[in-house]
Design an enzyme around this catalytic site. Structure first.
Site, PDB file in Angstrom:
ATOM      1  N   ASP A 267       0.859  -1.177   0.000  1.00 59.00           N
ATOM      2  CA  ASP A 267       0.000   0.000   0.000  1.00 59.00           C
ATOM      3  C   ASP A 267       0.905   1.240   0.000  1.00 59.00           C
ATOM      4  O   ASP A 267       2.125   1.157   0.135  1.00 59.00           O
ATOM      5  CB  ASP A 267      -0.922  -0.013   1.216  1.00 59.00           C
ATOM      6  CG  ASP A 267      -2.202   0.786   0.995  1.00 59.00           C
ATOM      7  OD1 ASP A 267      -2.221   1.646   0.089  1.00 59.00           O
ATOM      8  OD2 ASP A 267      -3.178   0.568   1.732  1.00 59.00           O
ATOM      9  N   GLU A 464     -10.080   7.212   4.372  1.00 58.54           N
ATOM     10  CA  GLU A 464      -9.260   6.578   5.392  1.00 58.54           C
ATOM     11  C   GLU A 464      -8.620   7.594   6.332  1.00 58.54           C
ATOM     12  O   GLU A 464      -8.248   8.689   5.936  1.00 58.54           O
ATOM     13  CB  GLU A 464      -8.180   5.724   4.729  1.00 58.54           C
ATOM     14  CG  GLU A 464      -7.323   6.482   3.738  1.00 58.54           C
ATOM     15  CD  GLU A 464      -6.483   5.553   2.891  1.00 58.54           C
ATOM     16  OE1 GLU A 464      -5.911   4.604   3.432  1.00 58.54           O
ATOM     17  OE2 GLU A 464      -6.408   5.786   1.667  1.00 58.54           O
TER      18      GLU A 464
END
Length: 609
Positions: A267, A464
């Site tokens: 990520d 997020e």
């Protein structure tokens, strides 16, 4: 794994620096096409809000075409290899102006229609292909266990079997036959991102292996069976150990026991949390089994460090070759070596992008995702000739309906940047020409002028980190240095989450004030909640005649009106349990509505499951 003749040939001809460059995924704002050519970089991505030109399909086609042309040239006698261009198309091709934006996963879990999910994925693939791109970082297969998590809306359900039920269809819809009609899918985030303590984004999942396997693995098993070619590692930890440095999870379990032969991608800057020593972070993550590294800004430093760590003996070159075999193998399997340049591909700039046909699928998804939580007094369905007052911040706001990961990373508000589609107000107006929008407040003596009110309430967009409900600081993982810097994206040390309570009346007191002002005038109120998670709504529920959970419905808000006016009945059933109390305020756990709950207009109550 045994590479194909083409992959073996390329491996034998690539220098170590070119191999390391193939392991890089750089953000397009931090790398030029010339650098892609000169270094032999393997992948490029656009992060949230990284938008070319006017953000139209043609701008994206031109962008990828330029990078692709540079990548296949080669340099210094080294072979050219086409890049993979990746993007977060997680609820439609949500970054691009004029795209069809579907409901987020939380709504699609309530719809619970695997055939619809596969059609949604197919439409998404077509719109990604229309922009000349190859790869979407989807689907998210998180099993969200705490609605304080700011990414709850990316989770189909808190029930593993519900998430697993849809995983294969999404992969099939996106990848198709791995030819010119499909894009690469990416199962994420491996593994347990939805199970962190107190719902902390990028936090720690405290669970034994039995719980890990029972709760968080089932969706991945279905995705792997369907042939997903890429898996993204989670920024979270498992029992204090960062997933990005977790050899057991990546190499032993995913690649070994489960037999995954595709590529594992990190990520965004995920390796930076491993150590404040960049070389140690690189060596740990490569040796753990990550193949392709999303190092958006520091890609050149990463290339040099891989070479240095191999020469120092900290990384075995055989591990680099394995990573390259997987990366090149995925490129070969999806037909990238045979595809024409992006501008010449079958779907490039295709007229179906944002078309009425595609939007029809999204509108169907909106209708099926709506969950009726309360209905009293027979206020629904609404009459088309009724005098209807429409109010609430989210009534005429397509950006709010789409939520996070839409145009910008954290989403946008208003209608200007989400082009095409309809707000909820626009859908209502098409059914009831006599309806009136009062966005700025409740008019006096409303009961004398209207028959009913629709109040569209709820959250503002977030994604997020910023979406968490908490006030919590990050413990340092056992395999992370005390001095490790915070990642460039918000991590568990975030100081400004969405709020510190799940109680809507505290998060947005104006919503309750509007409902009560109208109910006090004996006007029946239909409350429509736009949110990325279940919220504590006891006060709003009590004051409303009817209450609808609309989730984050996307660009086709008219689908809400389709059901409110009775063209379709409510079909949605909760895939996440609904709290009556606020865990963020340490209130006793109590469920208002269980998984499986949902009213219809034809029957009093669907049985909970």
């Amino acid at each position: 794994m045994n590479p194909s003749p083409r992959v073996a040939s390329l491996l034998s001809r690539l220098s170590l620096p070119r191999k390391a460059a193939q392991m890089v995924q750089a953000e397009r704002l931090h790398i030029t096409p010339e650098q892609v050519r000169d270094f032999g970089v393997g992948s490029v991505l656009s992060g949230g809000g990284s938008l070319p030109g006017d953000n139209r399909p043609a701008d994206w086609v031109e962008l990828n075409d330029t990078y692709w042309a540079a990548s296949v040239e080669g340099a210094d006698g080294q072979p050219g290899i086409p890049i993979l261009y990746g993007v977060d198309a997680i609820h439609g091709h949500n970054n691009v102006r004029g795209a069809t934006v579907f409901p987020h996963h939380i709504g699609l879990g309530a719809a619970n229609d695997p055939e619809l999910m596969e059609r949604i994925a197919r439409v998404t693939a077509r719109e990604v292909l229309a922009t000349g791109l190859d790869w979407t970082f989807a689907p998210t297969l998180a099993v969200a266990g705490d609605c304080r998590w700011g990414r709850t809306y990316e989770s189909l359900s808190e029930v593993p079997d519900v998430v697993a039920l849809h995983a294969a269809g999404i992969v099939r819809g996106l990848q198709a036959d791995l030819g010119e009609d499909g894009v690469l899918a990416c199962a994420k985030h491996w593994v347990g991102d939805g199970g962190t303590a107190e719902g902390v984004d990028q936090g720690d999942m405290v669970a034994d292996e039995t719980q890990l396997r029972h709760t968080h693995l089932p969706p991945y098993l279905k995705a792997l069976d369907a042939g997903v070619l890429t898996v993204m590692v989670s920024l979270s930890s498992w029992n204090g150990d960062l997933c990005h440095a977790h050899r057991y999870l990546i190499t032993d379990l995913l690649k070994g026991e489960l037999g995954f032969a595709g590529l594992v991608v990190s990520d965004w800057n995920g390796i930076l949390r491993i150590s404040n020593d960049f070389g140690e972070a690189v060596a740990s993550s490569v040796n753990a089994g990550i193949d392709l590294f999303m190092v958006p800004e520091q890609w050149e430093r990463f290339v040099a460090e891989v070479v240095r760590q191999v020469e120092a003996g900290a990384i075995d070159e055989a591990r680099v070759d394995d990573a390259l075999a997987r990366i090149l193998g995925v490129k070969e399997t999806c037909g990238l070596f045979e595809r024409p340049r992006p501008a010449a591909r079958k779907w490039a700039n295709h007229a179906s992008f944002g078309s009425a046909e595609h939007r029809g699928v999204a509108r169907e998804a909106v209708r099926k995702s709506l969950v009726l939580l309360k209905h009293a007094g027979g206020v629904l369905p609404l009459r088309r000739d009724a005098r209807i007052l429409v109010a609430g911040r989210n009534a005429h706001d397509r950006g709010a309906l789409c939520g996070g990961f839409t145009i910008e990373w954290q989403g946008v508000e208003g209608n200007d940047r989400v082009q095409g589609g309809t707000s909820i107000w626009e859908g209502i107006r098409a059914f009831a020409p006599g309806a009136e929008l009062h966005a700025s407040g409740v008019p006096p003596a409303a009961a004398r002028h209207f028959d009913a009110a629709i109040i569209v309430i709820g959250e503002r967009p977030y994604s997020e980190g910023h979406g968490d409900i908490r006030s919590w600081t990050r413990p340092v993982a056992r395999n992370s240095d005390e001095a490790a810097p915070e990642p460039p994206i918000p991590g568990p040390g975030l100081l400004h989450p969405y709020g510190d309570t799940l109680r809507l009346a505290r998060l947005h007191p104006e919503d309750l004030a509007t409902i009560r002002a109208l109910a006090a005038q004996d006007l029946p109120v239909v409350a429509v909640l736009v949110s990325g998670r279940p919220l504590v709504i006891e006060d709003e529920l009590e004051a409303s005649a009817a209450f609808v959970a609309a989730w984050l419905p996307g660009s086709e808000g008219a689908g809400v009106a389709d059901v409110l006016f009775g063209d379709y009945d409510f079909e949605g059933r909760l895939a996440h349990s609904w709290p009556a109390n606020d865990p963020a305020r340490r209130e006793p756990a109590e469920t208002r509505f269980p998984v499986g709950y949902g009213l219809t207009l034809r029957a009093p109550l669907a049985a909970a499951s």
